[in-house]
Design a protein around this motif. Structure first.
Motif, PDB file in Angstrom:
ATOM      1  N   GLY B  84      45.115  31.958  33.103  1.00 12.35           N
ATOM      2  CA  GLY B  84      43.713  32.298  32.943  1.00 12.35           C
ATOM      3  C   GLY B  84      43.312  33.430  33.868  1.00 12.35           C
ATOM      4  O   GLY B  84      42.474  34.272  33.534  1.00 12.35           O
ATOM      5  N   TYR B  85      43.939  33.451  35.019  1.00 12.59           N
ATOM      6  CA  TYR B  85      43.655  34.503  35.991  1.00 12.59           C
ATOM      7  C   TYR B  85      44.082  35.857  35.446  1.00 12.59           C
ATOM      8  O   TYR B  85      43.355  36.853  35.559  1.00 12.59           O
ATOM      9  N   GLU B  86      45.267  35.896  34.849  1.00  9.22           N
ATOM     10  CA  GLU B  86      45.768  37.147  34.279  1.00  9.22           C
ATOM     11  C   GLU B  86      44.891  37.600  33.112  1.00  9.22           C
ATOM     12  O   GLU B  86      44.634  38.794  32.947  1.00  9.22           O
ATOM     13  N   LEU B  87      44.442  36.636  32.339  1.00  8.50           N
ATOM     14  CA  LEU B  87      43.552  36.955  31.220  1.00  8.50           C
ATOM     15  C   LEU B  87      42.244  37.537  31.758  1.00  8.50           C
ATOM     16  O   LEU B  87      41.733  38.543  31.259  1.00  8.50           O
ATOM     17  N   LEU B  88      41.732  36.902  32.792  1.00 10.91           N
ATOM     18  CA  LEU B  88      40.503  37.377  33.440  1.00 10.91           C
ATOM     19  C   LEU B  88      40.652  38.837  33.865  1.00 10.91           C
ATOM     20  O   LEU B  88      39.792  39.672  33.592  1.00 10.91           O
ATOM     21  N   LYS B  89      41.768  39.132  34.498  1.00 10.08           N
ATOM     22  CA  LYS B  89      41.993  40.502  34.976  1.00 10.08           C
ATOM     23  C   LYS B  89      42.009  41.493  33.822  1.00 10.08           C
ATOM     24  O   LYS B  89      41.386  42.554  33.889  1.00 10.08           O
ATOM     25  N   LYS B  90      42.698  41.133  32.771  1.00 11.93           N
ATOM     26  CA  LYS B  90      42.794  42.042  31.626  1.00 11.93           C
ATOM     27  C   LYS B  90      41.416  42.299  31.020  1.00 11.93           C
ATOM     28  O   LYS B  90      41.093  43.408  30.613  1.00 11.93           O
TER      29      LYS B  90
END
Lengths: 176, 228
Positions: B84-90
């Motif tokens: 979810g963190y990586e998705l947030l960043k993207k």
């Protein structure tokens, strides 16, 4: 006890789940999600849970016997299992998973295996009890006189009875 | 909440939430919580699918052809593949979607994780299992965010603290995700990061046909003023 209406028995079952801490209030929250669009959502979610977990458990058991043990993988799967258990309010199952994870973290594999046995036990117990519970609900709703009483019963804890009428119409309970 | 429902003039003005979670159980639950709160829901099972849906993977995505603009993204933190963190960043790196509020959900209450997400621009960090009160509060917050962007000081005073920000420390917020409110101020949920411009960070992109600007906002403002 014998002459108790089915409705009372269901309420007693629900209460015993809570008293024995097999389930926590998250389960009640789940039941309160029922409405006329999805009257048996609690049962559907629980069914999803058992479908997923019934697959995960044998995998976990195998992974715990592996040499060498893939700890990160075990942790991931246990974490997932724990999350799902929390989502339906499966309190005891979740606690036993926590125990298992803690022991693994300590490197105590034998201890973890024993704890995992407890996970399976609690999981089986929960499955059996919930099957009985949902079956009773189903039966109960087929009795016309009881249907109204049940709506009131479950609705007692809900703020808006009108929009959260709990009448279950799902025909089959099948966790496999 | 009744207030929010009264504010939306028609069904097409419902918030559209994109929910991302690899757990089928959790997806079903969050979907129901959102439907009960009168939101439209699109639930996907992974960050990759979410990006595909938004059209951030290079494809056209499912948006743009109809009025299904996403107003809020709720994503689980721990997911296989893309977290979810990586998705947030993207999402925050995308000029098209960075204004969409992103909420992280996690069964684990880890301070460093919470901080990291909030620093990366998450609006809030919810501890699972998510409750109906969390969703209703979130929805109310998003709706309020749009009002604030347009002279929110005239909005119902109850909703605003002295500093002009939403009442993040009020009891109604601290009761839910209680663990998330424990961290110190930089990571307190819903508070805009210091680097924000005057526009509320959680404001959705309102330049769409689905949410017309002035007519909706003036009616919303007056409704907030008149309610309670």
């Amino acid at each position: 006890m014998e002459n108790r209406s089915l409705r009372e028995q269901i309420a007693a079952m629900r209460q015993s789940f809570l008293d024995e801490e097999i389930l926590d209030t998250q389960f009640i929250q789940l039941e309160e999600l029922s409405d006329k669009d999805e009257p048996s959502i609690a049962e559907e979610v629980v069914t999803l849970y058992f479908r997923e977990t019934t697959e995960l458990l044998p995998t976990l058991e195998e992974d715990m016997k592996a040499i060498p043990i893939d700890f990160p993988k075990l942790d991931r799967i246990l974490h997932r299992l724990k999350g799902n258990s929390a989502s339906i309010g499966a309190n005891k199952v979740r606690n036993e998973i926590n125990n298992t994870m803690a022991l693994l973290e300590e490197g105590n594999v034998e201890g973890a295996k024993a704890a995992f046995e407890q996970v399976r036990k609690e999981h089986e117990t929960l499955k059996a009890k919930l099957e009985t519970y949902f079956q009773a609900l189903l039966t109960q709703l087929r009795l016309p006189s009881e249907a109204v009483a049940l709506k009131l019963e479950i609705g007692a804890g809900m703020k808006d009875l009108a929009s959260h009428q709990a009448y279950y119409s799902c025909p089959m309970i099948n966790y496999i | 909440m009744a207030t929010a429902a009264a504010v939306l003039p028609s069904g097409s003005q419902e918030l559209h939430v994109l929910a991302v979670d690899d757990s089928h159980v959790d997806r079903k639950v969050i979907e129901k919580l959102l439907k009960i709160s009168s939101c439209k829901v699109t639930a996907v099972e992974s960050g990759t699918r979410a990006l595909q849906y938004l059209g951030l993977d290079g494809g056209k995505g499912s948006l743009g052809f109809n009025d299904l603009k996403v107003n809020l993204i709720m994503t689980d933190y721990s997911m296989p593949g893309m977290t979810g963190y990586e998705l947030l960043k993207k999402i925050k790196q995308s000029s098209a979607f960075r204004e969409i509020p992103v909420v992280i959900m996690s069964s684990e209450n880890i301070l460093t994780r919470i901080d990291r997400c909030l620093e990366e621009g998450a609006e809030e960090f919810l501890v699972k299992p998510v409750k109906l009160s969390d969703v209703k509060r979130l929805k109310d917050f998003i709706m309020r965010g749009e009002t604030e962007e347009n002279g929110g000081s005239r909005v119902n005073k109850r909703k605003l603290e002295d500093d002009g920000h939403p009442p993040l420390s009020s009891s109604s917020l601290s009761s839910s995700s209680s663990s998330a409110s424990a961290p110190s101020s930089p990571s307190s949920p819903l508070s805009p990061p210091p680097s924000t411009s005057t526009v509320a960070p959680f404001a959705c992109d309102l330049g769409t046909t689905e949410l017309p600007t002035s007519p909706l906002h003036s009616s919303k403002r007056s409704k907030f003023c008149n309610s309670d």
